[in-house]
Design a protein around this motif. Structure first.
Motif, PDB file in Angstrom:
ATOM      1  N   MET A   1       0.812  -1.194   0.000  1.00  0.00           N
ATOM      2  CA  MET A   1       0.000   0.000   0.000  1.00  0.00           C
ATOM      3  C   MET A   1       0.862   1.267   0.000  1.00  0.00           C
ATOM      4  O   MET A   1       0.761   2.078   0.901  1.00  0.00           O
ATOM      5  CB  MET A   1      -0.853   0.020   1.264  1.00  0.00           C
ATOM      6  CG  MET A   1      -2.268  -0.360   1.053  1.00  0.00           C
ATOM      7  SD  MET A   1      -3.318   0.088   2.432  1.00  0.00           S
ATOM      8  CE  MET A   1      -2.802  -1.017   3.707  1.00  0.00           C
ATOM      9  N   PRO A   2       1.723   1.459  -0.963  1.00  0.00           N
ATOM     10  CA  PRO A   2       2.525   2.681  -0.998  1.00  0.00           C
ATOM     11  C   PRO A   2       1.634   3.923  -1.108  1.00  0.00           C
ATOM     12  O   PRO A   2       0.579   3.898  -1.740  1.00  0.00           O
ATOM     13  CB  PRO A   2       3.381   2.528  -2.246  1.00  0.00           C
ATOM     14  CG  PRO A   2       3.355   1.069  -2.564  1.00  0.00           C
ATOM     15  CD  PRO A   2       2.049   0.559  -2.052  1.00  0.00           C
ATOM     16  N   HIS A   3       2.076   4.968  -0.473  1.00  0.00           N
ATOM     17  CA  HIS A   3       1.304   6.210  -0.465  1.00  0.00           C
ATOM     18  C   HIS A   3       2.276   7.381  -0.411  1.00  0.00           C
ATOM     19  O   HIS A   3       3.174   7.417   0.426  1.00  0.00           O
ATOM     20  CB  HIS A   3       0.388   6.233   0.756  1.00  0.00           C
ATOM     21  CG  HIS A   3      -0.325   7.533   0.960  1.00  0.00           C
ATOM     22  ND1 HIS A   3      -1.404   7.922   0.195  1.00  0.00           N
ATOM     23  CD2 HIS A   3      -0.108   8.545   1.826  1.00  0.00           C
ATOM     24  CE1 HIS A   3      -1.820   9.107   0.597  1.00  0.00           C
ATOM     25  NE2 HIS A   3      -1.041   9.500   1.593  1.00  0.00           N
ATOM     26  N   THR A   4       2.125   8.308  -1.324  1.00  0.00           N
ATOM     27  CA  THR A   4       2.946   9.513  -1.338  1.00  0.00           C
ATOM     28  C   THR A   4       2.039  10.715  -1.512  1.00  0.00           C
ATOM     29  O   THR A   4       1.118  10.692  -2.331  1.00  0.00           O
ATOM     30  CB  THR A   4       3.969   9.480  -2.501  1.00  0.00           C
ATOM     31  OG1 THR A   4       4.764   8.308  -2.371  1.00  0.00           O
ATOM     32  CG2 THR A   4       4.847  10.703  -2.486  1.00  0.00           C
ATOM     33  N   THR A   5       2.284  11.738  -0.727  1.00  0.00           N
ATOM     34  CA  THR A   5       1.511  12.974  -0.853  1.00  0.00           C
ATOM     35  C   THR A   5       2.392  14.143  -0.429  1.00  0.00           C
ATOM     36  O   THR A   5       3.448  13.951   0.173  1.00  0.00           O
ATOM     37  CB  THR A   5       0.227  12.914   0.001  1.00  0.00           C
ATOM     38  OG1 THR A   5      -0.587  14.041  -0.304  1.00  0.00           O
ATOM     39  CG2 THR A   5       0.533  12.884   1.476  1.00  0.00           C
ATOM     40  N   GLU A   6       1.972  15.311  -0.765  1.00  0.00           N
ATOM     41  CA  GLU A   6       2.708  16.508  -0.371  1.00  0.00           C
ATOM     42  C   GLU A   6       1.744  17.491   0.263  1.00  0.00           C
ATOM     43  O   GLU A   6       0.686  17.787  -0.293  1.00  0.00           O
ATOM     44  CB  GLU A   6       3.370  17.155  -1.593  1.00  0.00           C
ATOM     45  CG  GLU A   6       4.198  18.368  -1.236  1.00  0.00           C
ATOM     46  CD  GLU A   6       4.953  18.923  -2.429  1.00  0.00           C
ATOM     47  OE1 GLU A   6       5.063  20.156  -2.531  1.00  0.00           O
ATOM     48  OE2 GLU A   6       5.408  18.120  -3.256  1.00  0.00           O
ATOM     49  N   TRP A   7       2.092  17.966   1.444  1.00  0.00           N
ATOM     50  CA  TRP A   7       1.321  18.986   2.143  1.00  0.00           C
ATOM     51  C   TRP A   7       2.135  20.268   2.149  1.00  0.00           C
ATOM     52  O   TRP A   7       3.364  20.248   2.209  1.00  0.00           O
ATOM     53  CB  TRP A   7       1.040  18.570   3.579  1.00  0.00           C
ATOM     54  CG  TRP A   7       0.112  17.392   3.724  1.00  0.00           C
ATOM     55  CD1 TRP A   7      -0.541  16.724   2.736  1.00  0.00           C
ATOM     56  CD2 TRP A   7      -0.247  16.762   4.944  1.00  0.00           C
ATOM     57  NE1 TRP A   7      -1.305  15.710   3.268  1.00  0.00           N
ATOM     58  CE2 TRP A   7      -1.140  15.707   4.628  1.00  0.00           C
ATOM     59  CE3 TRP A   7       0.082  16.969   6.273  1.00  0.00           C
ATOM     60  CZ2 TRP A   7      -1.689  14.879   5.587  1.00  0.00           C
ATOM     61  CZ3 TRP A   7      -0.469  16.134   7.225  1.00  0.00           C
ATOM     62  CH2 TRP A   7      -1.349  15.114   6.891  1.00  0.00           C
ATOM     63  N   THR A   8       1.437  21.391   2.108  1.00  0.00           N
ATOM     64  CA  THR A   8       2.089  22.692   2.090  1.00  0.00           C
ATOM     65  C   THR A   8       1.859  23.403   3.420  1.00  0.00           C
ATOM     66  O   THR A   8       0.739  23.420   3.929  1.00  0.00           O
ATOM     67  CB  THR A   8       1.512  23.564   0.952  1.00  0.00           C
ATOM     68  OG1 THR A   8       1.647  22.848  -0.277  1.00  0.00           O
ATOM     69  CG2 THR A   8       2.232  24.883   0.851  1.00  0.00           C
ATOM     70  N   MET A   9       2.932  23.983   3.950  1.00  0.00           N
ATOM     71  CA  MET A   9       2.827  24.733   5.192  1.00  0.00           C
ATOM     72  C   MET A   9       3.334  26.155   4.939  1.00  0.00           C
ATOM     73  O   MET A   9       4.422  26.339   4.389  1.00  0.00           O
ATOM     74  CB  MET A   9       3.656  24.064   6.292  1.00  0.00           C
ATOM     75  CG  MET A   9       3.423  24.654   7.650  1.00  0.00           C
ATOM     76  SD  MET A   9       4.033  23.628   9.000  1.00  0.00           S
ATOM     77  CE  MET A   9       5.781  23.858   8.844  1.00  0.00           C
ATOM     78  N   ARG A  10       2.507  27.127   5.334  1.00  0.00           N
ATOM     79  CA  ARG A  10       2.889  28.539   5.208  1.00  0.00           C
ATOM     80  C   ARG A  10       2.994  29.136   6.606  1.00  0.00           C
ATOM     81  O   ARG A  10       2.125  28.932   7.452  1.00  0.00           O
ATOM     82  CB  ARG A  10       1.850  29.301   4.397  1.00  0.00           C
ATOM     83  CG  ARG A  10       1.823  28.933   2.934  1.00  0.00           C
ATOM     84  CD  ARG A  10       0.830  29.790   2.127  1.00  0.00           C
ATOM     85  NE  ARG A  10      -0.478  29.921   2.747  1.00  0.00           N
ATOM     86  CZ  ARG A  10      -1.472  29.038   2.637  1.00  0.00           C
ATOM     87  NH1 ARG A  10      -1.296  27.923   1.974  1.00  0.00           N
ATOM     88  NH2 ARG A  10      -2.644  29.258   3.212  1.00  0.00           N
TER      89      ARG A  10
END
Length: 114
Positions: free
Chosen positions: A1-10
């Motif tokens: 179950m590979p999972h990749t995501t990107e979250w942005t922090m300001r």
């Protein structure tokens, strides 16, 4: 179950007239946004070093955001009917309990229950 995501922090920092540095951080997951806030106050007797106020306020805002993110995850886990993190017993782990003295005068036994 590979999972990749990107979250942005300001992270936004600003200082008001009375020397209070305020930080506001926003974490955007793509489906929701969480915020954190932090402040720092420069003591009148301290040297004016804006970077220190920025570091303190930013650190406190990120810490506040981290608590909110963990609380959100715990609510999501609870909503799935799963025990809270840290309450599960590791697979294959054994627990033990003391069996009360039965009046023989001998020390209680320890019994593995797992």
């Amino acid at each position: 179950m590979p999972h990749t995501t990107e979250w942005t922090m300001r992270l936004h920092l600003f200082e008001d007239e009375d020397g209070t540095t305020k930080a506001h951080v926003v974490l955007d997951t793509g489906t929701t946004a969480l915020t954190g806030r932090g402040t720092a106050h420069c003591h009148p007797a301290d040297a004016y070093v804006p970077e220190i106020g920025d570091e303190l306020a930013a650190g406190r805002a990120v810490e506040n955001l981290a608590r909110r993110l963990l609380n959100t995850a715990e609510r999501d886990i609870a909503g799935m009917g799963v025990p809270r993190p840290g309450t599960r017993q590791a697979t294959g782990a054994q627990s033990s309990r003391r069996v009360p003295d039965t009046g023989t005068g001998k020390a209680p036994r320890v019994v593995n229950t797992g």
